[in-house]
Design a protein around this motif. Structure first.
Motif, short mmCIF file in Angstrom:
data_model
loop_
_atom_site.label_atom_id
_atom_site.label_comp_id
_atom_site.label_asym_id
_atom_site.label_seq_id
_atom_site.Cartn_x
_atom_site.Cartn_y
_atom_site.Cartn_z
N GLU A 88 57.93 9.87 6.77
CA GLU A 88 56.45 8.56 6.49
C GLU A 88 57.24 7.22 6.26
OE1 GLU A 88 53.33 9.75 4.09
OE2 GLU A 88 53.48 11.97 4.95
N TYR A 89 58.43 7.34 5.70
CA TYR A 89 59.27 6.09 5.22
C TYR A 89 60.49 5.87 5.97
CZ TYR A 89 55.94 6.64 1.21
OH TYR A 89 54.75 6.68 0.56
N ARG A 90 60.88 4.67 5.76
CA ARG A 90 61.90 4.15 6.26
C ARG A 90 62.80 3.48 5.04
NH1 ARG A 90 62.31 -1.49 7.47
NH2 ARG A 90 60.19 -2.42 7.50
N LYS A 91 64.40 3.32 5.06
CA LYS A 91 64.94 2.55 4.03
C LYS A 91 64.54 1.22 3.65
CE LYS A 91 68.89 5.61 3.37
NZ LYS A 91 70.31 5.85 3.43
N ALA A 92 64.24 0.80 2.78
CA ALA A 92 63.86 -0.67 2.29
C ALA A 92 65.13 -1.49 2.52
CB ALA A 92 63.46 -0.76 1.05
N PRO A 93 65.06 -2.47 3.23
CA PRO A 93 66.12 -3.68 3.47
C PRO A 93 66.57 -3.92 1.94
CG PRO A 93 64.50 -4.22 4.70
CD PRO A 93 63.86 -3.29 3.99
N ALA A 94 67.85 -4.52 1.79
CA ALA A 94 68.40 -5.00 0.70
C ALA A 94 67.73 -6.05 -0.13
CB ALA A 94 69.80 -5.18 0.62
N GLY A 95 67.24 -5.87 -1.23
CA GLY A 95 66.60 -7.27 -1.97
C GLY A 95 65.00 -6.83 -2.00
N THR A 96 64.68 -5.87 -1.32
CA THR A 96 63.15 -6.01 -1.16
C THR A 96 62.69 -5.83 -2.74
OG1 THR A 96 63.35 -4.79 0.92
CG2 THR A 96 61.20 -4.57 0.03
N ALA A 97 63.00 -4.84 -3.43
CA ALA A 97 62.56 -4.76 -4.65
C ALA A 97 62.48 -5.86 -5.61
CB ALA A 97 63.31 -3.59 -5.51
N GLU A 98 63.70 -6.89 -5.37
CA GLU A 98 63.95 -7.96 -6.16
C GLU A 98 62.86 -9.03 -5.66
OE1 GLU A 98 66.17 -6.26 -4.83
OE2 GLU A 98 67.37 -5.96 -6.57
N HIS A 99 62.44 -8.92 -4.16
CA HIS A 99 61.49 -9.89 -3.74
C HIS A 99 60.09 -9.48 -4.46
CE1 HIS A 99 59.09 -12.17 -0.94
NE2 HIS A 99 58.18 -11.01 -0.67
N ILE A 100 59.58 -8.22 -4.47
CA ILE A 100 58.42 -7.83 -5.09
C ILE A 100 58.46 -8.25 -6.63
CG2 ILE A 100 57.16 -5.87 -5.62
CD1 ILE A 100 57.92 -4.39 -3.08
N GLU A 101 59.56 -8.04 -7.32
CA GLU A 101 59.50 -8.21 -8.85
C GLU A 101 59.47 -9.80 -9.05
OE1 GLU A 101 63.14 -6.19 -10.12
OE2 GLU A 101 61.87 -4.26 -10.15
N ASN A 102 60.17 -10.60 -8.21
CA ASN A 102 59.94 -11.98 -8.43
C ASN A 102 58.54 -12.46 -8.17
OD1 ASN A 102 62.66 -12.32 -8.65
ND2 ASN A 102 63.22 -12.74 -6.67
N LYS A 103 57.86 -11.90 -7.11
CA LYS A 103 56.39 -12.36 -7.06
C LYS A 103 55.59 -11.80 -8.23
CE LYS A 103 52.56 -13.49 -4.81
NZ LYS A 103 51.94 -14.87 -4.78
N ALA A 104 55.80 -10.50 -8.58
CA ALA A 104 55.21 -10.28 -9.90
C ALA A 104 55.44 -10.85 -11.07
CB ALA A 104 55.79 -8.55 -10.06
N ALA A 105 56.63 -11.44 -11.16
CA ALA A 105 56.94 -12.33 -12.36
C ALA A 105 56.09 -13.66 -12.25
CB ALA A 105 58.35 -12.63 -12.32
N SER A 106 55.79 -14.19 -11.18
CA SER A 106 55.08 -15.38 -10.97
C SER A 106 53.63 -15.26 -11.28
CB SER A 106 55.08 -15.98 -9.39
OG SER A 106 54.57 -15.07 -8.60
N ILE A 107 53.15 -13.99 -11.10
CA ILE A 107 51.74 -13.57 -11.40
C ILE A 107 51.64 -13.64 -12.95
CG2 ILE A 107 49.90 -11.43 -11.27
CD1 ILE A 107 50.89 -11.08 -8.26
N ALA A 108 52.68 -12.74 -13.57
CA ALA A 108 52.61 -12.69 -14.84
C ALA A 108 52.63 -13.96 -15.67
CB ALA A 108 53.84 -11.55 -15.43
N ALA A 109 53.56 -14.64 -15.07
CA ALA A 109 53.69 -15.98 -15.54
C ALA A 109 52.20 -16.87 -15.41
CB ALA A 109 54.60 -16.80 -14.86
N ARG A 110 51.51 -16.70 -14.44
CA ARG A 110 50.13 -17.47 -14.38
C ARG A 110 49.34 -16.79 -15.17
NH1 ARG A 110 46.33 -15.33 -11.13
NH2 ARG A 110 47.57 -14.03 -9.70
#
Length: 704
Positions: free
Chosen positions: A141-163
């Protein structure tokens, strides 16, 4: 593969070790004292301005250390002394002996114990085969995530946390590893080993989304007037209100793989439907949709994502159930076009239709319309043929207006044993709770009397020999509201319970409360028996022990696949401070400082290698500007000032593991605090008790 069945509920709790209990008690006490300090600090600070709004924290606590409150110092000191003086005893019990024996076999097992999807059975599987099952389920059901995917998600989460002004409270992605459940009810199970893949990885944004969705879904249910049930009691109330005895038929439908089948388009349509009825901001929609960006972590440490996109509704997500409820309200609105509004309802992925005096062709038309409606939304359902009796959730409904308890034939009911290591209040109330439950899902006394022998036998097999259930017409009814309007703000202390503890922790705690906060104390108003309560918490049950052992076996198996690491990098073993083990990680160590006439002990810990921490210590011994870095360096510089010669001996006294995102506590920090507390009466100990209340430093690297 070997079938294992323990013959009792895995919710039973075995005896715990002294160290395990004290660690849990330290964690609970630390949590209580932190909340107590904050409450006392703000109380002494004075009342808040009436126009000041409370900050919405969505349940996230501050990671700041609370200020020291002088009025609490003596109380905290006695609490620490209470923990250090805990006495243990032998608690004889044949059932606990059985649990302890099984727990010991689990902890020493070299094979994984895999639970089944529908029953309480477990299968013993070699660890390499278990890892192969996990990896084959992932690659399907899954494939390997490209490099930097987790960092991209966490950066967006950080902006939500800041808001939301929660950046110092929310944490990064929780990287819990995926596991599987065996579907032994499927055909050809022995040859194919079909599995259900569970992804427990979570995001703190999901906790925010959960709160938002709970509020919106409640408003949406009210405004749209659909029957979305959240409990068996709501289904029974709907049935009693709308059933015409002798004239009704039932259709039952089930949404196949509801969680993973929810697509991004379906969620968008559900949100658009919600916006037509209630006010939802774009920021809230952004938070809900971001929480759907999901990753999966396999035992090898690799990061995976679903093959089509990052969008996923996982069963372990904090807001997974709330997303299903939102989509469920939308689906019910679509079904309302083909069915009368009060004739049907939905509980998560289980739906029920009750129609009065409906001919066969009309029923068949409704079945086809249901298939078509869900197919348009990208979902598959199974619909049972029309019948005059239906098994829904844990109740059987009949067309004559009666209902009775239902259980699956293959499921054996087992309760927590009377001799289990649970708090006495839980054990004492189990028979009454079971009786109330059977009463609430029985339509009359005859139905209750017909059903109760099975449950009484189950209770007796769990040690409740004197249990006798009686019919109560008021069971399950809502209690009348109390006249009290003001909600009392209670501060809870939740020490762990164990039958092996002789000390009455709750009684001694209240004695300390009355001793330090009499009526003339300025903090008595918020610290008294009415505003501070004790409720015992539980230690790990058998199910938790099995899960922990499976994780440990996977981790050990993965370590055997990796090249062995060096234990020491000193030039000669004779110069190694730990006799050739200076590269050990995640350890609690003790330094013994000796002079000709004095001896002192210092306890420390490190998540990295001991060698790095040792180098940090030695630099504070050489450079005077670092003399106050630790209690050990302070003592050494005092010896230097007096011209005394000294020597230091190092040894590891405990091993642990560092904090991981999503955990309730840090095992390494708790282990260090335990060692300090156990040696607190030693006059030669350099550590102070105040270190017990220090915040875990390992959490900082996981904050957004």
């Amino acid at each position: 593969m070997e079938l294992t069945h323990y013959g009792y509920s895995l919710k039973n709790i075995p005896r715990c070790s002294k160290d395990a209990y004290l660690k849990a008690l330290i964690t609970r006490t630390e949590d209580f004292l932190i909340r107590l300090r904050w409450k006392a600090f703000f109380f002494l600070l004075g009342p808040e301005p009436p126009d000041e709004e409370m900050k919405e924290t969505y349940g996230f606590r501050s990671n700041k250390s609370p200020p020291v409150v002088n009025e609490l110092v003596a109380f905290e000191s006695d609490i620490y002394q209470l923990i250090a003086s805990i006495k243990f005893r032998h608690a004889p019990s044949t059932f606990l002996d059985r649990l302890d024996s099984d727990a010991a076999r689990i902890k020493s097992s070299t094979t994984a114990l895999i639970p089944t999807d529908k029953t309480s059975q477990h299968y013993r599987i070699p660890i390499d085969e278990y890892q192969r099952l996990i990896e084959s389920s992932i690659t399907a059901e899954y494939r390997k995530a490209p490099a930097g995917t987790a960092e991209h998600i966490e950066n967006k989460a950080a902006s939500i946390a800041a808001r939301l002004d929660l950046k110092g409270r929310m944490q990064r992605f929780e990287t819990s590893q995926a596991f599987v459940l065996l579907k032994d009810h499927k055909p050809n199970f022995a040859t194919n080993l079909p599995c259900r893949l569970i992804n427990p990885a979570k995001s703190d944004v999901g906790r925010v989304s959960k709160k938002i969705l709970e509020k919106f879904t409640a408003q949406l249910r009210t405004s749209s007037s659909v029957n979305q049930w959240r409990s068996t009691g709501e289904v029974i109330s709907w049935f009693e209100t709308n059933c015409t005895p002798g004239h009704v038929q039932f259709l039952q439908f089930d949404i196949e793989s509801f969680y993973p089948s929810i697509s991004e388009n379906l969620l968008d349509r559900a949100l658009q439907f919600a916006q037509e009825h209630i006010n939802i901001s774009e920021e809230d929609i952004d938070t809900i949709k971001h929480s759907r960006l999901s990753l999966l972590f396999c035992p090898r440490g690799e990061t995976w994502q679903r093959k089509d996109s990052l969008f996923d509704v996982t069963m372990g997500a904090p807001d997974g159930a709330e997303v299903c409820e939102l989509v469920g309200v939308y689906l019910l609105s679509q079904i309302g076009d083909i069915l009368p509004q009060q004739s049907h309802g939905l509980y998560r992925d289980d739906g029920l239709v009750m129609l009065t005096d409906t001919p066969g062709p009309r029923m068949e038309r409704i079945r086809k319309d249901l298939f078509a409606t869900f197919r348009r939304e990208g979902l598959k359902i199974t619909v049972s043929p029309p019948s005059t009796s239906v098994d829904f959730l844990d109740v059987t409904f009949r067309s004559d207006g009666s209902f009775r308890p239902f259980r699956k034939a293959e499921k054996v009911t087992k309760y927590v044993h009377r001799q289990s290591n649970h708090p006495p209040s839980i054990i004492r109330n189990i028979p009454e709770m079971i009786a109330d439950r059977i009463n609430s899902i029985s339509s009359c006394k005859e139905v209750f009397d017909d059903a109760k022998p099975y449950y009484e036998d189950a209770l007796k097999s769990s040690g409740y020999m004197d249990s006798c259930m009686t019919y109560n017409t008021q069971a399950g009814e809502a209690k009348p509201p109390r006249n009290r309007r003001r909600k009392r703000r209670v501060l809870w202390f939740n020490p762990p319970f164990s039958v092996t503890v002789e000390t009455n922790v709750g009684r001694k705690f209240f004695n300390l409360l009355e001793k330090h906060f009499p009526q003339d104390n300025p903090l008595h108003k918020i610290l008294n028996r009415n505003s501070v309560k004790v409720s015992y918490s539980c230690m790990k049950n058998m199910e938790c022990l099995i899960k922990s052992r499976n994780k440990q076996l996977l981790r050990q198996h993965q370590e055997t696949q990796e090249p062995t690491t060096r234990q020491c990098n000193c030039r000669s073993r004779n110069s190694c401070p730990l006799d050739g083990k200076c590269l050990s990680k995640s350890v609690v160590y003790m330094a013994t400082l000796r002079t000709e006439n004095e001896k002192h002990h210092y306890i420390g810990m490190t998540e990295g290698t001991f060698k790095d921490r040792y180098n940090g210590h030695t630099s504070s011994f050489r450079l005077e500007r670092y003399r106050n870095r630790t209690k050990l360096s302070e003592k050494i510089w005092s010896f230097k000032d007096r011209g005394l010669e000294f020597r230091i001996e190092w040894k590891i006294i405990r091993r642990g593991h560092g904090y991981r995102a999503g955990q309730n506590s840090c095992d390494l920090c708790t282990s260090e605090k335990l060692e300090i507390l156990l040696r607190s009466s030693d006059p030669h100990l350099l550590n102070s008790r105040t270190e017990i209340l220090t915040k875990c430093r390992h959490k900082r690297k996981f904050l957004l």
